[in-house]
Design an enzyme around this catalytic site. Structure first.
Site, PDB file in Angstrom:
ATOM      1  N   ALA A   1     -12.683  54.473  35.405  1.00 18.30           N
ATOM      2  CA  ALA A   1     -12.464  55.859  34.961  1.00 18.30           C
ATOM      3  C   ALA A   1     -13.253  56.142  33.691  1.00 18.30           C
ATOM      4  CB  ALA A   1     -10.973  56.085  34.725  1.00 18.30           C
TER       5      ALA A   1
ATOM      6  N   ASP B   1     -17.886  50.753  27.959  1.00 18.07           N
ATOM      7  CA  ASP B   1     -17.822  51.710  29.077  1.00 18.07           C
ATOM      8  C   ASP B   1     -18.727  52.918  28.810  1.00 18.07           C
ATOM      9  OD1 ASP B   1     -15.984  50.099  30.366  1.00 18.07           O
ATOM     10  OD2 ASP B   1     -14.273  51.060  29.386  1.00 18.07           O
TER      11      ASP B   1
ATOM     12  N   GLU C   1     -12.560  45.056  37.720  1.00 20.58           N
ATOM     13  CA  GLU C   1     -11.109  45.245  37.676  1.00 20.58           C
ATOM     14  C   GLU C   1     -10.539  45.602  39.059  1.00 20.58           C
ATOM     15  OE1 GLU C   1     -10.202  46.394  33.030  1.00 20.58           O
ATOM     16  OE2 GLU C   1     -10.370  48.041  34.451  1.00 20.58           O
TER      17      GLU C   1
ATOM     18  N   GLY D   1     -26.570  46.716  18.962  1.00 22.91           N
ATOM     19  CA  GLY D   1     -27.278  47.411  20.050  1.00 22.91           C
ATOM     20  C   GLY D   1     -27.265  46.628  21.347  1.00 22.91           C
TER      21      GLY D   1
ATOM     22  N   GLY E   1      -9.084  52.483  31.824  1.00 21.82           N
ATOM     23  CA  GLY E   1      -9.558  51.768  33.012  1.00 21.82           C
ATOM     24  C   GLY E   1     -11.076  51.813  32.982  1.00 21.82           C
TER      25      GLY E   1
END
Ligand code: ATP
Ligand code: RIB
Length: 294
Positions: free
Chosen positions: A40, A239, A137, A212, A37
């Site tokens: 998270a 993430d 999300e 990058g 997720g």
């Protein structure tokens, strides 16, 4: 304190030599479940580096929900802002992995139980944040409401506009940092990357995979090179970049240093399996920054 307001999913990962074509069945090599997720993952990335992190989110009252919360706690994340829905199952992501590439379907489940009213209930908790991180999300009206609240509370927001389908052009008005990848940037702004970057100096940072990331500082384009590494699984690279960038900004790094730090962290994350599996500690990132692997 970094506050992540976003999704928690269980990732159902299947590894296969070939992605099946339409109407085709293939045999895979491995099936496993790992915590994921975007919300998270970004929380874990920042916490593993040593950041103080809380998450405002929603999971189902089911075995995945229990496991996902235990995982966040094991990563020293404050989960007092997580609600457990009695009506809807925990969010899941169906992930197909093949040759370092991935295809993902997210079923939001309890993540879509996050309402503007829930954010209002959390106002006291959000108030203590130095930076809020969000992704796309959770429902769009909740994102917009949270952006307005953060603006009222003078809290900067890092918005990772993924998946980009949920982007609303109102978001940019309240966002301190927007971090799309190249495809998302094109989808959101409908223009070439250079023009988009020049429209949002020091606000828009585009991630470029192994190359990058880049941004425009008001006078020139700054391209911050990525780190060369051996890729096992890129799930969660974005993430890790976001969690690490947020951590670095809160630590007082300037923009270029923060992007460099985030590149180093994300390059370490792709060396291991699973979205959170390779997320590094601060010591590991410092070692990579000193290693001259660009
Ligand atoms: P993902 O969806 O795979 O999590 P993304 O599409 O959101 O990622 P990318 O631009 O692909 O975002 O990657 C984010 C960051 O991760 C890059 O800016 C870079 O720092 C790092 N990264 C990604 N792929 C590689 C790679 N192959 N080698 C080194 N670093 C990488
Ligand atoms: O960015 C990777 C994440 O996207 C996965 O963990 C999956 O849950 C999806 O939300």
């Amino acid at each position: 304190m970094i506050t992540v307001i976003g999704s928690i999913n269980m990732d159902l990962v299947v590894q296969t030599d070939d992605f099946p074509k339409q109407g085709e069945t293939v045999l895979g090599q491995l099936y496993t479940t790992v915590p994921g997720g975007k919300g998270a993952n970004q929380a874990v990335a920042a916490a593993r580096l040593g950041g103080q992190v809380q998450i405002v989110a929603s999971v189902g009252n089911d075995s995945f929900g229990k496991e996902l919360l235990e995982n966040l706690q094991a990563n020293a994340i404050d989960i007092s802002g997580v609600r457990q829905s009695s009506k809807v199952a925990s969010g899941i992501a169906n992930i197909l992995l093949s040759d370092g590439d991935n295809r993902i379907i997210v079923v939001p489940g309890a993540n879509f139980e996050m309402t503007p009213a829930y954010i209002d209930d959390m106002e006291d908790q959000i108030r203590s944040s130095q930076l809020v991180i969000m992704q796309l999300e959770i429902p769009v009206p909740t994102i917009l409401h949270t952006l307005e609240l953060c603006s009222k509370l003078h809290i900067p927001v890092l918005l990772n506009p993924a998946p980009a389908g949920g982007y609303d052009k109102e978001f940019m008005r309240y966002t301190s940092y927007l971090t799309p990848n190249e495809t998302e940037c094109e989808q959101i702004f409908g223009t070439d990357m250079k023009t988009a970057l020049e429209s949002y100096p020091n606000q828009l940072i585009v991630t470029l995979g192994s190359a990058g990331a880049r941004y425009y500082d008001g006078e020139k384009h700054i391209i911050v090179e990525g780190f060369k590494t051996k890729v096992v699984d890129t799930t969660g690279a974005g993430d890790t970049f976001n969690g690490a960038f947020a951590y670095a900004i809160v630590e007082g790094f300037d923009m270029k240093e923060a992007v460099q730090f985030a590149n180093a962290a994300a390059s370490l994350s792709v060396e291991k399996f699973g979205a959170q599996g390779g997320m590094p500690t601060r010591a590991a990132v410092d070692a990579r920054l000193g290693s001259d692997q660009r």
